[in-house]
Design a protein around this motif. Structure first.
Motif, PDB file in Angstrom:
ATOM      1  N   ASP A 110       0.834  -1.207   0.000  1.00 49.32           N
ATOM      2  CA  ASP A 110       0.000   0.000   0.000  1.00 49.32           C
ATOM      3  C   ASP A 110       0.863   1.250   0.000  1.00 49.32           C
ATOM      4  N   MET A 111       1.989   1.201   0.702  1.00 48.86           N
ATOM      5  CA  MET A 111       2.903   2.336   0.722  1.00 48.86           C
ATOM      6  C   MET A 111       3.399   2.669  -0.678  1.00 48.86           C
ATOM      7  N   VAL A 112       3.836   1.644  -1.420  1.00 55.06           N
ATOM      8  CA  VAL A 112       4.338   1.874  -2.782  1.00 55.06           C
ATOM      9  C   VAL A 112       3.234   2.457  -3.672  1.00 55.06           C
ATOM     10  N   LEU A 113       2.033   1.922  -3.551  1.00 58.59           N
ATOM     11  CA  LEU A 113       0.926   2.411  -4.369  1.00 58.59           C
ATOM     12  C   LEU A 113       0.580   3.854  -4.026  1.00 58.59           C
ATOM     13  N   GLY A 119       2.738  10.712  -6.828  1.00 61.14           N
ATOM     14  CA  GLY A 119       3.623  11.178  -7.900  1.00 61.14           C
ATOM     15  C   GLY A 119       2.884  11.672  -9.119  1.00 61.14           C
ATOM     16  N   GLY A 120       1.587  11.374  -9.208  1.00 59.36           N
ATOM     17  CA  GLY A 120       0.776  11.851 -10.324  1.00 59.36           C
ATOM     18  C   GLY A 120       1.298  11.369 -11.661  1.00 59.36           C
ATOM     19  N   LEU A 121       1.241  12.247 -12.671  1.00 57.59           N
ATOM     20  CA  LEU A 121       1.677  11.882 -14.018  1.00 57.59           C
ATOM     21  C   LEU A 121       3.193  11.749 -14.116  1.00 57.59           C
ATOM     22  N   LYS A 122       3.912  12.361 -13.188  1.00 60.70           N
ATOM     23  CA  LYS A 122       5.374  12.238 -13.199  1.00 60.70           C
ATOM     24  C   LYS A 122       5.805  10.845 -12.765  1.00 60.70           C
ATOM     25  N   VAL A 164       4.116   4.383 -12.759  1.00 60.31           N
ATOM     26  CA  VAL A 164       3.051   5.374 -12.669  1.00 60.31           C
ATOM     27  C   VAL A 164       1.783   4.630 -12.258  1.00 60.31           C
ATOM     28  N   SER A 165       0.950   5.285 -11.467  1.00 53.80           N
ATOM     29  CA  SER A 165      -0.263   4.616 -11.001  1.00 53.80           C
ATOM     30  C   SER A 165      -1.284   4.515 -12.127  1.00 53.80           C
ATOM     31  N   GLN A 166      -2.086   3.465 -12.093  1.00 56.43           N
ATOM     32  CA  GLN A 166      -3.146   3.295 -13.084  1.00 56.43           C
ATOM     33  C   GLN A 166      -4.176   4.408 -12.946  1.00 56.43           C
ATOM     34  N   ALA A 167      -4.381   4.884 -11.717  1.00 52.69           N
ATOM     35  CA  ALA A 167      -5.328   5.976 -11.497  1.00 52.69           C
ATOM     36  C   ALA A 167      -4.889   7.234 -12.240  1.00 52.69           C
ATOM     37  N   ALA A 168      -3.582   7.526 -12.227  1.00 53.56           N
ATOM     38  CA  ALA A 168      -3.069   8.694 -12.945  1.00 53.56           C
ATOM     39  C   ALA A 168      -3.237   8.510 -14.450  1.00 53.56           C
ATOM     40  N   LEU A 169      -2.990   7.291 -14.933  1.00 50.26           N
ATOM     41  CA  LEU A 169      -3.165   7.009 -16.355  1.00 50.26           C
ATOM     42  C   LEU A 169      -4.628   7.151 -16.770  1.00 50.26           C
ATOM     43  N   ASP A 170      -5.539   6.647 -15.949  1.00 56.59           N
ATOM     44  CA  ASP A 170      -6.969   6.746 -16.263  1.00 56.59           C
ATOM     45  C   ASP A 170      -7.403   8.211 -16.302  1.00 56.59           C
ATOM     46  N   GLU A 199       1.666  17.242 -24.751  1.00 60.88           N
ATOM     47  CA  GLU A 199       2.746  17.246 -23.756  1.00 60.88           C
ATOM     48  C   GLU A 199       2.756  18.551 -22.976  1.00 60.88           C
ATOM     49  N   ALA A 200       2.624  19.667 -23.706  1.00 57.86           N
ATOM     50  CA  ALA A 200       2.635  20.973 -23.052  1.00 57.86           C
ATOM     51  C   ALA A 200       1.404  21.168 -22.176  1.00 57.86           C
ATOM     52  N   ARG A 201       0.252  20.681 -22.642  1.00 54.97           N
ATOM     53  CA  ARG A 201      -0.998  20.886 -21.898  1.00 54.97           C
ATOM     54  C   ARG A 201      -1.003  20.112 -20.586  1.00 54.97           C
ATOM     55  N   PHE A 202      -0.519  18.875 -20.592  1.00 54.75           N
ATOM     56  CA  PHE A 202      -0.632  18.028 -19.406  1.00 54.75           C
ATOM     57  C   PHE A 202       0.675  17.891 -18.630  1.00 54.75           C
ATOM     58  N   ASP A 203       1.764  18.453 -19.161  1.00 53.07           N
ATOM     59  CA  ASP A 203       3.058  18.372 -18.479  1.00 53.07           C
ATOM     60  C   ASP A 203       3.370  16.937 -18.069  1.00 53.07           C
TER      61      ASP A 203
END
Length: 358
Positions: A110-113, A119-122, A164-170, A199-203
């Motif tokens: 859970d810690m890793v997740l 970390g979001g999209l980064k 990257v988390s699946q939640a961030a990808l979704d 790329e510029a819009r979502f960084d």
């Protein structure tokens, strides 16, 4: 990591009327005077989430135990670090902090997740986890693999580890679809949104953006071709007059000098503005009637398919520029950029002064 403050969980309450405690915190590698503040979160009276400030940065990581001692060294209770270097009280909403700390208290996976989600999209790097916790590299990789098997994260690379988390990808996928739909409305004469604009819009790093687009393509929700992203059902709207000009343009590309023409030549012959020509070229590319090569050359897809067929029917394994000129009848001016285009398409591969035919 050395942190002047961290979030933790205690195994004892500070007291009914007490929100703050000054005591001594005893860590694995030392001790320090500490000020402990209860976040006073609902449902956490017997095992409160707290903020611990120490007199000087403390070497503490996730899951590190510590003792809390009062006057004369009397043991008041014990605690466990959950979030070393956590954002300050005013930098994170109380509801989010409670959710994060509750999950960090559950265990390693859970810690890793949680850290991947923060970390979001980064995304999350293995080296960041190495500073955050005391788990070995092999254990972190094992946990990342287990989370990927559960579709909770996606591993972008192993050496060094990055996920990257699946939640961030979704989240990114939904934003991409909405952005491209809006782009089509604002720019109906273009095939779609350039990858650079996304790329510029979502960084977002290119690897994350590419992965999100791959999922969208698999689900039939977006198409990426030649660095342009569009919705599957989008078509450039053309009038009857535009369709006539489009037919003339296609014929000109197909029958033009040496099977190719530059945009300047096409614009001059058809009397089109630069914007209208680009719209028609985008429409032809969208319909897969032309391919844009290097140096601004426009090639008809049928003509290019013929060149590829000739190469593969020649029986040769290798090809020189002279061979290509003899095979196609093209001059060196046209042969070089066309060979470079074939390299990028995976038809040929340059090897010194010759090219392998793949």
């Amino acid at each position: 990591m050395k942190a002047p403050a961290f979030d933790a969980v205690l195994d004892f309450p500070l007291g009914a009327d007490r929100r703050e405690l000054r005591a001594e915190a005893v860590f694995l590698g030392g001790r320090a005077a500490a000020r402990i503040t209860d976040y006073a979160m609902p449902g956490r009276k017997s095992a409160p989430f707290v903020r611990v400030w120490t007199a000087g940065p403390a070497e503490v990581r996730w899951a590190d135990p510590f003792e809390v001692r009062g006057d004369g060294g009397a043991l008041l209770g014990r605690g466990r670090c959950l979030y070393p270097g956590a954002p300050g009280p005013d930098e994170m909403k109380a509801s989010k902090r409670k959710a994060v700390l509750s999950r960090l208290a559950l265990g390693e996976k859970d810690m890793v997740l949680v850290m991947a989600e923060l970390g979001g999209l980064k995304g999350l790097k293995g080296e960041d986890l190495a500073f955050f916790c005391r788990l070995s590299r092999s254990r972190i990789e094992e946990l990342a693999g287990a989370l990927e098997a559960e579709d909770a994260v996606r591993i972008l690379q192993f050496a060094p580890l990055r996920l990257v988390s699946q939640a961030a990808l979704d989240f990114l996928r939904e934003r991409i679809v909405a952005f491209v739909a809006q782009y089509h409305k604002k720019h109906p004469g273009q095939r779609g949104a350039p990858l650079e604009k996304l790329e510029a819009r979502f960084d977002a790093p290119r690897t994350v953006l590419t992965l999100a687009l791959r999922f969208l393509a698999k689900d039939g929700r977006a198409v990426e071709e030649g660095g342009i992203v569009r919705l599957p059902d989008f078509r450039i709207p053309l009038s009857a007059a535009d369709e006539e000009a489009l037919a003339a343009l296609e014929a000109m590309v197909l029958n033009g000098e040496l099977g190719s023409a530059t945009p300047d030549e096409l614009r001059a012959r058809l009397g089109l503005t630069q914007g209208k020509l680009q719209t028609l070229l985008d429409a032809l590319a969208e319909r897969k009637r032309i391919v844009e090569g290097f140096d601004g050359f426009i090639l008809h897809s049928a003509w290019l398919d013929g060149i590829v067929a000739k190469l593969r029917a020649s029986g040769k394994r290798e090809l020189t520029v002279a061979d290509f000129k003899a095979l196609t009848g093209l001059s060196r001016k046209y042969s070089i950029p066309l060979l470079e285009l074939l390299d990028s398409m995976g038809v040929t591969r340059r090897k010194g002064s010759v090219r392998d035919i793949l």
